[in-house]
Design a protein around this motif. Structure first.
Motif, mmCIF file in Angstrom:
data_model
loop_
_atom_site.group_PDB
_atom_site.id
_atom_site.type_symbol
_atom_site.label_atom_id
_atom_site.label_comp_id
_atom_site.label_asym_id
_atom_site.label_seq_id
_atom_site.Cartn_x
_atom_site.Cartn_y
_atom_site.Cartn_z
ATOM 1 N N GLU A 46 3.497 7.088 -4.103
ATOM 2 C CA GLU A 46 2.582 7.694 -3.135
ATOM 3 C C GLU A 46 1.145 7.248 -3.403
ATOM 4 N N ALA A 49 0.630 3.609 -2.290
ATOM 5 C CA ALA A 49 0.490 3.505 -0.830
ATOM 6 C C ALA A 49 -0.888 3.983 -0.381
ATOM 7 N N GLU A 50 -1.406 5.038 -1.038
ATOM 8 C CA GLU A 50 -2.756 5.526 -0.711
ATOM 9 C C GLU A 50 -3.802 4.468 -1.036
ATOM 10 N N GLN A 54 -0.252 1.365 3.685
ATOM 11 C CA GLN A 54 1.164 1.482 4.039
ATOM 12 C C GLN A 54 1.846 0.116 4.138
ATOM 13 N N LEU A 57 4.611 -0.849 1.775
ATOM 14 C CA LEU A 57 5.909 -0.178 1.862
ATOM 15 C C LEU A 57 6.775 -0.879 2.905
ATOM 16 N N GLY A 61 10.833 2.762 3.230
ATOM 17 C CA GLY A 61 10.004 3.562 2.328
ATOM 18 C C GLY A 61 9.944 3.040 0.906
#
Length: 198
Positions: A46, A49-50, A54, A57, A61
């Motif tokens: 997470e 990705a931040e 995105q 990914l 996911g």
């Protein structure tokens, strides 16, 4: 006893790790842990990705390792940002597994395969460090063949690590993996005897 196993990219650490496991060592593989901590649902994924968007990914996911790799190997600041996310998580799992091995099998050797052992400042976690060595030219040839990289891409990846000759100088033990598998096996046998495990 905990031994840190390292070397340069494409030097053959996995080969040496496999040979040591066959002789009875327990293995903690930081490449495997690095993959586990970026699986879907893990906090590290997470945060990646931040930080990187995105675009790193895939549709399902999971992490697009190739895309992220291209991004971070080309930019030292981005690589450092990624390491700040992943290294603490990897280190925590590594310590848990080393301790579990110590409690479950105190008389067995635990080999911890750490690709960036010196670069990450992890040498102090281990009684001894074993470096798997091949000359830089061999590293380059193997890396190009293994990962289907251009010579330029392979150079960038090699340059992102400490030079193999410097790792060799710092090592407590060196296995030269530039020859045949039989030669490597002989050196692993000699190391095993020297550690008093034979």
């Amino acid at each position: 006893m905990n031994i840190g196993l390292t070397g340069g990219i494409a030097a053959g650490k996995s080969t040496v790790a496999d040979l040591l496991v066959r002789k009875g060592a327990l293995l903690v593989d930081l490449d495997r842990i690095a993959r586990e901590i970026v699986e879907p649902g893990q906090p590290a994924l997470e945060r990646i990705a931040e930080r990187f968007g995105q675009a790193v990914l895939q549709a399902d996911g999971t992490l697009d390792r190739k895309k992220l790799g291209a991004m971070v190997f080309a930019d030292p600041d981005k690589r450092k940002a990624l390491e700040q996310i992943t290294h603490p998580a990897i280190r925590a799992v590594m310590k848990e597994r080393m301790e579990a091995n110590r409690l479950a099998a105190p008389d067995r050797l635990t080999v911890v395969d750490v690709p960036l052992l010196y670069e990450s400042g992890l040498a102090s976690y281990f009684e001894k460090v074993l470096v798997v060595y091949v000359p830089r030219r061999t590293q380059l040839e193997r890396l190009i063949a293994r990962d289907k990289l251009s010579p330029e891409e392979a150079e960038i990846r090699l340059n992102a690590q400490m030079d193999i000759e410097e790792k060799k100088k710092r090592a407590d033990y060196v296995i030269d993996n530039g020859g045949s598998l039989e030669e490597t096996e002989r050196q692993v046998d000699a190391f095993w005897r020297e550690m008093g495990l034979a």
